[in-house]
Design an enzyme around this catalytic site. Structure first.
Site, PDB file in Angstrom:
ATOM      1  N   HIS A  86       0.815  -1.219   0.000  1.00  0.00           N
ATOM      2  CA  HIS A  86       0.000   0.000   0.000  1.00  0.00           C
ATOM      3  C   HIS A  86       0.848   1.269   0.000  1.00  0.00           C
ATOM      4  CE1 HIS A  86       0.252  -0.261   4.552  1.00  0.00           C
ATOM      5  NE2 HIS A  86       0.352   1.042   4.406  1.00  0.00           N
ATOM      6  N   ASP A 130      -0.055  -7.554   0.972  1.00  0.00           N
ATOM      7  CA  ASP A 130       0.415  -6.175   1.146  1.00  0.00           C
ATOM      8  C   ASP A 130       1.946  -6.164   1.222  1.00  0.00           C
ATOM      9  OD1 ASP A 130       0.424  -3.461   1.534  1.00  0.00           O
ATOM     10  OD2 ASP A 130      -0.248  -3.537   3.624  1.00  0.00           O
ATOM     11  N   SER A 225       4.152   2.341   8.200  1.00  0.00           N
ATOM     12  CA  SER A 225       3.817   1.357   7.177  1.00  0.00           C
ATOM     13  C   SER A 225       5.053   0.883   6.424  1.00  0.00           C
ATOM     14  CB  SER A 225       2.842   1.958   6.159  1.00  0.00           C
ATOM     15  OG  SER A 225       1.554   2.057   6.670  1.00  0.00           O
TER      16      SER A 225
END
Length: 275
Positions: A86, A130, A225
């Site tokens: 992402h 992901d 992230s």
């Protein structure tokens, strides 16, 4: 109906009611860690962690994308960085910060175009698969810039339940100050996927997800992230920071990572790296 039959029916209904009450009544939609809400006291970084001494996690890199967002990543080879799927968006170029303690004070940087970023082809909006790879210029390894090893193929069926691991990252810029955030770490315990599914459901928590307990408010937070989750025992990267709970970084709810052992073939096919 006889008294005995009525008693059997009563006992059956009592057990059924108890079982029903044990089923979680609310499932929460995960939030990408880069988008997680943060409170005034968190300052947008790994919460309730500790500063990483210089060289503690030499494999982590900062990723400053041209579109203005920030992620973490992990060096897995002289020419490869691994991050969350992402984080990769719209073919944006990225500046890679190597060996940084303060977020923008790296030992050196490299800029990489969108053409050298590979997101898993089955990545979707439920944050399944992901994971992404970034092909980089060659970097030499030393005490402040070094790779982290992937799990071996012998570990592909290890669920790591109960294992302790370290997560690291800078997070977003503080709301209170223009100063760059310092690299922080947290020591966390991996939990079962069933425990994680009780919170987020099976659509988001798949076999290739790995989750941690965030008791005490120790968690990844906005801007972390793509960063690494590395086991204390063996120092292997087993997770990539992916999602958290919509109630925020200190909610005490599980945090989700991409389970690296589920992608060893894909990583090998793209990079040639395997153990």
């Amino acid at each position: 109906m006889s008294f005995s039959s009525k008693m059997k029916l009563f006992v059956f209904l009592a057990f059924a009611l108890a079982a029903a009450s044990a089923v979680p009544t609310g499932i929460s939609k995960p939030v990408k860690v880069m988008d997680m809400p943060k409170t005034h006291s968190i300052d947008g970084r790994i919460t309730n962690g500790y500063p990483a001494y210089e060289g503690k996690v030499p494999y982590i890199v900062g990723l400053g994308f041209d579109g203005g967002w920030w992620c973490g990543g992990s060096i897995i080879g002289n020419t490869w960085v691994m991050t969350a799927g992402h984080c990769i968006n719209d073919g944006s170029g990225v500046t890679i910060y190597y060996g940084a303690s303060f977020r923008h004070e790296a030992q050196y940087t490299h800029w990489v175009s969108g053409n050298d970023q590979i997101r898993h082809p089955n990545y979707n909006n439920q944050l399944n698969n992901d994971i992404a790879l970034i092909r980089t210029p060659h970097v030499d390894f030393w005490s402040l810039v070094n790779k982290v090893e992937l799990p071996s193929y012998n570990d592909r069926y290890n669920d790591y339940n109960g294992w302790w691991a370290v997560a690291s990252g800078w997070g977003a810029i503080s709301n209170d100050s223009g100063m760059h955030n310092y690299l922080n770490c947290i020591d966390v315990q991996i939990i079962s996927n069933d425990e994680c599914r009780n919170v987020f459901g099976g659509g988001y928590v798949i076999d290739n997800t790995i989750c941690i307990s965030t008791s005490g408010g120790k968690s990844t937070c906005g801007g972390d992230s793509g960063g690494p989750l590395v086991t204390h025992d063996g120092n292997r990267i087993v997770g990539i920071t992916s999602f958290g709970h919509g109630d925020g970084c200190t909610a005490g709810q599980p945090a989700g990572f991409t389970r690296v052992t589920g992608y060893l073939d894909w990583i090998r096919d793209n990079t040639g790296i395997s153990y």
